[in-house]
Design a protein around this motif. Structure first.
Motif, PDB file in Angstrom:
ATOM      1  N   HIS A 145       2.088   0.213   7.581  1.00  0.00           N
ATOM      2  CA  HIS A 145       2.436   0.415   6.431  1.00  0.00           C
ATOM      3  C   HIS A 145       3.029   1.975   5.966  1.00  0.00           C
ATOM      4  O   HIS A 145       1.931   2.909   5.787  1.00  0.00           O
ATOM      5  CB  HIS A 145       1.177   1.043   5.601  1.00  0.00           C
ATOM      6  CG  HIS A 145       0.300  -0.965   4.699  1.00  0.00           C
ATOM      7  ND1 HIS A 145       0.892  -1.953   4.256  1.00  0.00           N
ATOM      8  CD2 HIS A 145      -0.991  -1.029   5.528  1.00  0.00           C
ATOM      9  CE1 HIS A 145       0.160  -2.700   5.213  1.00  0.00           C
ATOM     10  NE2 HIS A 145      -0.956  -2.696   5.767  1.00  0.00           N
ATOM     11  N   GLU A 146       4.086   1.883   6.190  1.00  0.00           N
ATOM     12  CA  GLU A 146       5.053   3.580   5.623  1.00  0.00           C
ATOM     13  C   GLU A 146       4.830   4.762   5.125  1.00  0.00           C
ATOM     14  O   GLU A 146       5.015   5.779   4.759  1.00  0.00           O
ATOM     15  CB  GLU A 146       6.540   3.321   6.246  1.00  0.00           C
ATOM     16  CG  GLU A 146       6.130   2.355   8.171  1.00  0.00           C
ATOM     17  CD  GLU A 146       8.050   2.057   7.775  1.00  0.00           C
ATOM     18  OE1 GLU A 146       8.979   2.085   7.007  1.00  0.00           O
ATOM     19  OE2 GLU A 146       8.473   1.495   8.234  1.00  0.00           O
ATOM     20  N   ARG A 147       4.418   3.740   4.202  1.00  0.00           N
ATOM     21  CA  ARG A 147       4.179   4.743   2.152  1.00  0.00           C
ATOM     22  C   ARG A 147       2.928   5.256   2.526  1.00  0.00           C
ATOM     23  O   ARG A 147       2.768   5.376   0.753  1.00  0.00           O
ATOM     24  CB  ARG A 147       4.572   3.920   1.807  1.00  0.00           C
ATOM     25  CG  ARG A 147       6.382   4.007   1.327  1.00  0.00           C
ATOM     26  CD  ARG A 147       6.733   2.568   0.347  1.00  0.00           C
ATOM     27  NE  ARG A 147       6.422   3.885  -0.818  1.00  0.00           N
ATOM     28  CZ  ARG A 147       6.712   2.534  -2.157  1.00  0.00           C
ATOM     29  NH1 ARG A 147       7.442   2.029  -2.561  1.00  0.00           N
ATOM     30  NH2 ARG A 147       6.753   4.241  -3.408  1.00  0.00           N
TER      31      ARG A 147
ATOM     32  N   VAL B 282      -6.416  -0.403   3.908  1.00  0.00           N
ATOM     33  CA  VAL B 282      -7.702   0.098   4.866  1.00  0.00           C
ATOM     34  C   VAL B 282      -8.999  -0.380   4.662  1.00  0.00           C
ATOM     35  O   VAL B 282      -9.657  -0.367   6.036  1.00  0.00           O
ATOM     36  CB  VAL B 282      -8.047   1.801   4.221  1.00  0.00           C
ATOM     37  CG1 VAL B 282      -8.929   2.672   4.540  1.00  0.00           C
ATOM     38  CG2 VAL B 282      -6.820   2.552   3.559  1.00  0.00           C
ATOM     39  N   CYS B 283      -9.833  -1.024   4.149  1.00  0.00           N
ATOM     40  CA  CYS B 283     -10.303  -2.061   4.135  1.00  0.00           C
ATOM     41  C   CYS B 283     -10.557  -2.531   5.155  1.00  0.00           C
ATOM     42  O   CYS B 283     -11.677  -3.468   5.844  1.00  0.00           O
ATOM     43  CB  CYS B 283     -11.308  -2.352   2.783  1.00  0.00           C
ATOM     44  SG  CYS B 283     -12.657  -0.865   1.606  1.00  0.00           S
TER      45      CYS B 283
ATOM     46  N   PRO C  19      -3.907  -1.889  -4.174  1.00  0.00           N
ATOM     47  CA  PRO C  19      -3.721  -2.477  -2.410  1.00  0.00           C
ATOM     48  C   PRO C  19      -4.425  -1.436  -1.673  1.00  0.00           C
ATOM     49  O   PRO C  19      -4.281  -2.100  -0.293  1.00  0.00           O
ATOM     50  CB  PRO C  19      -1.690  -2.597  -3.174  1.00  0.00           C
ATOM     51  CG  PRO C  19      -1.970  -3.031  -4.334  1.00  0.00           C
ATOM     52  CD  PRO C  19      -3.187  -1.784  -4.898  1.00  0.00           C
ATOM     53  N   SER C  20      -3.976  -0.548  -1.616  1.00  0.00           N
ATOM     54  CA  SER C  20      -3.890   0.667  -0.996  1.00  0.00           C
ATOM     55  C   SER C  20      -5.248   0.741  -0.316  1.00  0.00           C
ATOM     56  O   SER C  20      -6.053   0.484   1.340  1.00  0.00           O
ATOM     57  CB  SER C  20      -3.469   1.840  -1.029  1.00  0.00           C
ATOM     58  OG  SER C  20      -2.710   2.012  -1.380  1.00  0.00           O
TER      59      SER C  20
ATOM     60  N   PRO D  32       0.723  -1.435  -0.288  1.00  0.00           N
ATOM     61  CA  PRO D  32       0.263   0.462   0.473  1.00  0.00           C
ATOM     62  C   PRO D  32       0.717   1.066  -0.162  1.00  0.00           C
ATOM     63  O   PRO D  32       1.484   1.722   1.030  1.00  0.00           O
ATOM     64  CB  PRO D  32      -0.804   0.011   1.118  1.00  0.00           C
ATOM     65  CG  PRO D  32      -0.925  -1.381   1.644  1.00  0.00           C
ATOM     66  CD  PRO D  32       0.401  -2.504   1.307  1.00  0.00           C
ATOM     67  N   VAL D  33       0.950   2.552  -0.786  1.00  0.00           N
ATOM     68  CA  VAL D  33       1.469   3.445  -1.365  1.00  0.00           C
ATOM     69  C   VAL D  33       0.614   4.783  -1.594  1.00  0.00           C
ATOM     70  O   VAL D  33      -1.187   4.598  -1.119  1.00  0.00           O
ATOM     71  CB  VAL D  33       2.786   3.527  -2.123  1.00  0.00           C
ATOM     72  CG1 VAL D  33       3.729   2.301  -1.426  1.00  0.00           C
ATOM     73  CG2 VAL D  33       1.993   3.260  -3.296  1.00  0.00           C
TER      74      VAL D  33
END
Length: 296
Positions: free
Chosen positions: A117-119, A281-282, A276-277, A90-91
């Motif tokens: 997820h740091e990004r 979140v979902c 992916p992001s 995830p970015v």
């Protein structure tokens, strides 16, 4: 060739009905919307709009083009998701619209889980589902957390999909009559309810009418914390959702309504569900909701 950005304006005009409403929703000047739609007519080679008084309406050719535009936008969402999947993590930034009780009870736990997820940057705005749906369609939001009350479904257009989050039990609070939970006995109570037009208000009034009376709505507030305070002080009876007890003390005279619950779900644009992001979140929202006990 047709310009996708101008197709978006035509699509929004079909949804909103007026150029002024489109301009407000998409942060354009009305004159700019009109100019872009005129250029789209030139590109299409057919008449798309016809004047009706001070407003315009879509021609039959424009309606056909709108249906194609819906498919184009869904395909573009899918293309973005497929490209993002190549990053394998995830970015980017995901904007989430959440109404009050969810923002207070579910979202914080989801944000904790997403710290891994740091990004990934998650932005959250408080938003009522009924008024924030246009922002989701206009891409100002990526996700919108919605609510449905029994007998009052939350309508969404075909280009929006929903993912289940949780079922939230509903309660009747009668602080001045703590021993009675028969709704018919509340015909003489003073009530606090959400503002007129909200789905919670419509459900509550329908529930009272089913019990044979018209509620005396003495207080009105969108913020459910105000409802809780008025109940605690003994000024009003209220219908209250179970998620409130994650952040507020339970008031006196609180009784769970048998079989009554609101359904909470995530609304997102079709084609974006594999991004992916957005998937991350979902999943975090669903997991945070699942960790909350429902037998309160």
């Amino acid at each position: 060739m047709l310009d996708v950005r101008r197709l978006r304006l035509l699509y929004e005009l079909d949804r909103h009905g007026t150029i002024a409403s489109v301009a407000q929703a998409l942060h354009f000047a009305p004159s700019g919307v009109s100019q872009q739609l005129s250029q789209l007519e030139t590109e299409a080679g057919v008449r798309l709009l016809e004047r009706v008084g001070r407003n315009v309406r879509l021609t039959a050719q424009a309606k056909v083009l709108v249906e194609h535009a819906k498919k184009v936008f869904a395909q573009l969402e899918q293309a973005e998701s497929d490209l993002a999947a190549a990053a394998h993590q995830p970015v980017g930034t995901i904007r989430v619209g959440a109404f009050q009780t969810v923002a207070e009870s579910i979202v914080p736990g989801a944000l904790v889980a997403l710290h891994q997820h740091e990004r990934l940057r998650v932005e959250v705005v408080e938003a009522k589902p009924s008024t924030a749906l246009p922002a989701l369609l206009a891409r100002d939001l990526d996700l919108l957390i919605t609510e449905q009350f029994p007998g009052h479904p939350f309508p969404v257009p075909a280009e929006i999909i929903r993912l289940p989050v949780a079922d939230d039990p509903l309660y009747l609070a009668r602080p001045n009559h703590p021993a009675s939970w028969d709704l018919a006995d509340a015909r003489h109570d003073a009530w606090v309810m959400e503002p007129e037009g909200s789905v919670g208000r419509r459900w509550a009034i329908a529930r009272c009418r089913d019990a044979g009376f018209e509620p005396d709505i003495q207080f009105e507030a969108a913020n459910l914390s105000i409802h809780v305070q008025l109940v605690h002080a003994g000024h009003a009876s209220a219908f209250l959702p179970g998620l409130l007890w994650r952040t507020h003390p339970r008031p006196p005279g609180l009784h769970r309504l048998p079989g009554e619950k609101r359904s909470i779900s995530i609304a997102l644009r079709a084609g974006s569900e594999t991004h992916p992001s957005i998937t991350a979140v979902c999943g975090a929202i669903q997991s945070a909701a699942a960790a909350i006990p429902t037998n309160v």
